[in-house]
Design a protein around this motif. Sequence first.
Motif, PDB file in Angstrom:
ATOM      1  N   UNK A 162     -97.128  34.992 -40.461  1.00 25.41           N
ATOM      2  CA  UNK A 162     -97.358  36.182 -40.822  1.00 25.41           C
ATOM      3  C   UNK A 162     -97.838  36.038 -42.021  1.00 25.41           C
ATOM      4  N   UNK A 163     -99.186  36.618 -41.108  1.00 23.57           N
ATOM      5  CA  UNK A 163     -99.793  37.708 -42.213  1.00 23.57           C
ATOM      6  C   UNK A 163    -100.581  36.418 -42.898  1.00 23.57           C
ATOM      7  N   UNK A 214     -96.582  49.935 -44.165  1.00 20.96           N
ATOM      8  CA  UNK A 214     -96.734  50.434 -42.898  1.00 20.96           C
ATOM      9  C   UNK A 214     -96.141  50.702 -41.943  1.00 20.96           C
ATOM     10  N   UNK A 215     -94.938  49.743 -42.312  1.00 18.82           N
ATOM     11  CA  UNK A 215     -94.579  49.789 -40.967  1.00 18.82           C
ATOM     12  C   UNK A 215     -93.747  50.869 -41.199  1.00 18.82           C
ATOM     13  N   UNK A 216     -93.114  51.056 -42.396  1.00 18.74           N
ATOM     14  CA  UNK A 216     -92.498  52.914 -42.623  1.00 18.74           C
ATOM     15  C   UNK A 216     -93.701  53.957 -41.816  1.00 18.74           C
ATOM     16  N   UNK A 217     -94.719  53.681 -42.696  1.00 19.98           N
ATOM     17  CA  UNK A 217     -95.041  55.065 -42.389  1.00 19.98           C
ATOM     18  C   UNK A 217     -95.451  55.257 -40.338  1.00 19.98           C
ATOM     19  N   UNK A 218     -96.078  53.813 -39.795  1.00 19.80           N
ATOM     20  CA  UNK A 218     -95.530  53.632 -38.770  1.00 19.80           C
ATOM     21  C   UNK A 218     -94.244  54.016 -38.017  1.00 19.80           C
ATOM     22  N   UNK A 254     -90.320  41.674 -36.021  1.00 14.78           N
ATOM     23  CA  UNK A 254     -91.644  41.650 -35.746  1.00 14.78           C
ATOM     24  C   UNK A 254     -92.255  40.078 -36.283  1.00 14.78           C
ATOM     25  N   UNK A 255     -91.318  39.076 -37.768  1.00 18.30           N
ATOM     26  CA  UNK A 255     -91.662  38.250 -37.881  1.00 18.30           C
ATOM     27  C   UNK A 255     -91.082  37.330 -37.427  1.00 18.30           C
ATOM     28  N   UNK A 286     -89.983  40.966 -31.789  1.00 20.47           N
ATOM     29  CA  UNK A 286     -89.832  42.905 -31.263  1.00 20.47           C
ATOM     30  C   UNK A 286     -91.203  42.583 -31.487  1.00 20.47           C
ATOM     31  N   UNK A 287     -92.248  43.867 -30.550  1.00 20.87           N
ATOM     32  CA  UNK A 287     -93.401  44.166 -30.522  1.00 20.87           C
ATOM     33  C   UNK A 287     -94.469  43.910 -32.097  1.00 20.87           C
ATOM     34  N   UNK A 288     -95.095  43.181 -31.962  1.00 22.27           N
ATOM     35  CA  UNK A 288     -96.083  43.114 -33.563  1.00 22.27           C
ATOM     36  C   UNK A 288     -97.357  44.428 -32.598  1.00 22.27           C
ATOM     37  N   UNK A 289     -97.392  45.517 -33.138  1.00 22.76           N
ATOM     38  CA  UNK A 289     -98.654  47.066 -33.318  1.00 22.76           C
ATOM     39  C   UNK A 289     -99.669  46.419 -34.656  1.00 22.76           C
ATOM     40  N   UNK A 290     -98.887  45.648 -35.377  1.00 17.03           N
ATOM     41  CA  UNK A 290    -100.570  45.852 -36.539  1.00 17.03           C
ATOM     42  C   UNK A 290    -100.684  43.765 -36.264  1.00 17.03           C
TER      43      UNK A 290
END
Length: 360
Positions: A86-87, A263-267, A336-337, A341-345
Amino acid sequence: MPKLAVRDGVDEAIAAFRLPEKLGFGLVPAPVMYSAEFRDGAWGRGELLPYGPIEIHPGARALQYAEQVFEGMKAYRVERNDANLFRPDANWKRLARSAERLGMPCVPQEMFLEGICAVSCLCQQFIPQRSGTALYLRPFIFGTETGYTVHNSRSFRFLVIANPSEIYAAGALKVTIERDDIRAAKGGTGYAKTGANYAASLRASSQAIESGYTVALWLDAETREKVEELSGMNLFVVVDGELHTPALTDSILPGVTRDSLIGLARHRGYRVVERTIPIAELLEQIGDGRCSEVFACGTGAIVSPIAVLRDKDGRTYEPKDVDKIAKELREELLAIQERRAEDPFGWIVPVPATLDAVTG
Ligand SMILES: *Cc1c(COP(=O)(O)O)cnc(C)c1O
């Protein structure tokens, strides 16, 4: 980059390893580790070796002067066979910044990834597959030169060790507000991920644990009025339905989880505010209910609700919600990790399936 060497004993160590039932956090060492040395101004080739004690001169600056920087990240393999990171780019960038602050050389990004991927790849069969578990990876660099004159070492070692692990602290956290000790000051090393910051925080952490609490909350060194972070985790509060987190300063560790949650919360449509959070205001707003929820985040803990905060005077403050928005964000981030789920980032990076693919 010269080809990765595999030392004797690695295959045997892997063959002999059994994943225990109880993992804890960082308690069970994975059977292999990665090592590289910096000498005469350059990093030598990486090696894989069986996990075990290492030799270090007692006078090494890492031991005498805390010349050390580290990272914490995870390889995931939940209900699947192929592992992912992850990142990892964010961890390398932060390691480089930490090393720069301490005047140390960082490993090149390719070497960092080689170490992470080689250890994850060789240990993939031991990456636990239950949701929330992972292979916790601990890359670190330390100064190996001896001598007490105060300057940086000219020789360093980079190691990547790993632990199949559970979540750092499962369940709701109980937090003590630290009013005496400080963790990091303006101009200091607070934003760098270095053992030295932890040295300053251990006493308060131990006191918190001795009194039945989980972790200490740190205030800024200058005024002791502003909330900074927890020992090893960043902090979010929910005020009027918005997510607020302390704005980054040079005494706050910029968490990858913190950044991901923003990022996730804003999304997901939340308003997220990075600002100065006075401790007095926070306690008042927990009291009158405007602050409905408080939670911590970090790679080890993921997203952990906070059930209670205790001040030095013994007063306690309990947010009315525990694990509401925290739960929603934790489940979303974990999905996501863990690639459910999809990883839009674009945060997910696969671990190569074979060592040949790692060294490419
Ligand atoms: C590592 C760390 C964090 C969390 O950072 P993540 O990248 O989210 O794991 C927070 N505070 C401190 C002091 C840390 O060392």
